[in-house]
Design a protein around this motif. Structure first.
Motif, mmCIF file in Angstrom:
data_model
loop_
_atom_site.group_PDB
_atom_site.id
_atom_site.type_symbol
_atom_site.label_atom_id
_atom_site.label_comp_id
_atom_site.label_asym_id
_atom_site.label_seq_id
_atom_site.Cartn_x
_atom_site.Cartn_y
_atom_site.Cartn_z
ATOM 1 N N ILE A 75 8.590 0.989 8.718
ATOM 2 C CA ILE A 75 9.047 0.144 7.625
ATOM 3 C C ILE A 75 8.347 0.629 6.357
ATOM 4 N N THR A 76 8.972 0.420 5.240
ATOM 5 C CA THR A 76 8.370 0.770 3.961
ATOM 6 C C THR A 76 7.994 -0.517 3.250
ATOM 7 N N SER A 77 6.751 -0.622 2.862
ATOM 8 C CA SER A 77 6.277 -1.788 2.126
ATOM 9 C C SER A 77 5.937 -1.372 0.706
ATOM 10 N N ILE A 78 6.474 -2.107 -0.246
ATOM 11 C CA ILE A 78 6.181 -1.889 -1.670
ATOM 12 C C ILE A 78 5.572 -3.192 -2.174
ATOM 13 N N TYR A 79 4.371 -3.094 -2.745
ATOM 14 C CA TYR A 79 3.641 -4.308 -3.078
ATOM 15 C C TYR A 79 2.655 -4.039 -4.208
ATOM 16 N N ASP A 80 2.193 -5.106 -4.823
ATOM 17 C CA ASP A 80 1.180 -5.027 -5.872
ATOM 18 C C ASP A 80 -0.180 -5.224 -5.219
ATOM 19 N N TRP A 81 -1.064 -4.245 -5.395
ATOM 20 C CA TRP A 81 -2.419 -4.361 -4.853
ATOM 21 C C TRP A 81 -3.410 -4.005 -5.942
ATOM 22 N N LYS A 82 -4.168 -5.016 -6.349
ATOM 23 C CA LYS A 82 -5.199 -4.866 -7.372
ATOM 24 C C LYS A 82 -4.634 -4.260 -8.655
ATOM 25 N N GLY A 83 -3.453 -4.764 -9.054
ATOM 26 C CA GLY A 83 -2.849 -4.367 -10.323
ATOM 27 C C GLY A 83 -2.041 -3.098 -10.294
ATOM 28 N N LYS A 84 -1.874 -2.468 -9.142
ATOM 29 C CA LYS A 84 -1.088 -1.235 -9.055
ATOM 30 C C LYS A 84 -0.001 -1.399 -7.996
ATOM 31 N N ILE A 85 1.171 -0.866 -8.295
ATOM 32 C CA ILE A 85 2.267 -0.907 -7.329
ATOM 33 C C ILE A 85 2.012 0.172 -6.273
ATOM 34 N N PRO A 114 -7.634 -3.537 10.320
ATOM 35 C CA PRO A 114 -8.349 -2.744 9.320
ATOM 36 C C PRO A 114 -8.092 -3.140 7.867
ATOM 37 N N TYR A 115 -7.051 -3.939 7.590
ATOM 38 C CA TYR A 115 -6.758 -4.294 6.195
ATOM 39 C C TYR A 115 -7.740 -5.336 5.666
ATOM 40 N N GLU A 116 -8.022 -5.234 4.379
ATOM 41 C CA GLU A 116 -8.875 -6.214 3.710
ATOM 42 C C GLU A 116 -8.187 -7.583 3.692
#
Length: 143
Positions: A75-85, A114-116
């Motif tokens: 799957i492809t995930s597109i998301y905002d993480w700490k101000g960056k896409i 493992p993810y924060e």
């Protein structure tokens, strides 16, 4: 012109099937009262790789926190993480469990993932195949 014709004439029955499905079963039906709506949930978790997903999946099944885990690769995930896409390839885990076990399942996943910030989303099942829903409960009941 050929593309304008509907290639699957049997599917024309779908609107009737959908209208029948939109009416819930009669409450007097003993089979429909056999399941408490929302007592089983589907839990979604994303993982960075198939290896991580399989490790977590085996652990939660062994611990009887879930009855089954389906892995949906690529799957492809597109998301905002700490101000960056961001854009990442991930594996989606679909887990079936008793709703009452969701807090323990979430806690365990957070401890080994493992993810924060781990995606753990639980959706209650309102209706479904009763033998399957009972199987989920049987598999996740401590013996």
């Amino acid at each position: 012109m050929r593309a304008l014709f509907f290639p699957y004439p049997r599917l024309l029955l779908l609107p009737r099937a959908f209208s029948m499905a939109s009416h819930p079963p009669d409450a007097s039906d003993s089979a429909s009262s056999d399941y408490i709506a929302g007592s089983v949930s589907v839990v979604f978790v994303t993982c960075p790789s198939e290896k991580v997903a399989k490790t977590i999946a085996r652990s939660v099944v062994e611990k009887r926190l879930v009855a089954c885990v389906n892995l949906v690769p690529h799957i492809t995930s597109i998301y905002d993480w700490k101000g960056k896409i961001q854009e990442d390839c991930e594996v989606m885990m679909m887990m079936k469990t008793q709703t009452s076990l969701t807090p323990n399942l979430t806690e365990f996943i957070r401890s080994v993932h493992p993810y924060e910030v781990v995606e753990v989303i639980s959706l209650p099942v309102q209706q479904g195949n009763l033998p399957y829903l009972h199987w989920v409960k049987d598999c996740t009941t401590r013996k």
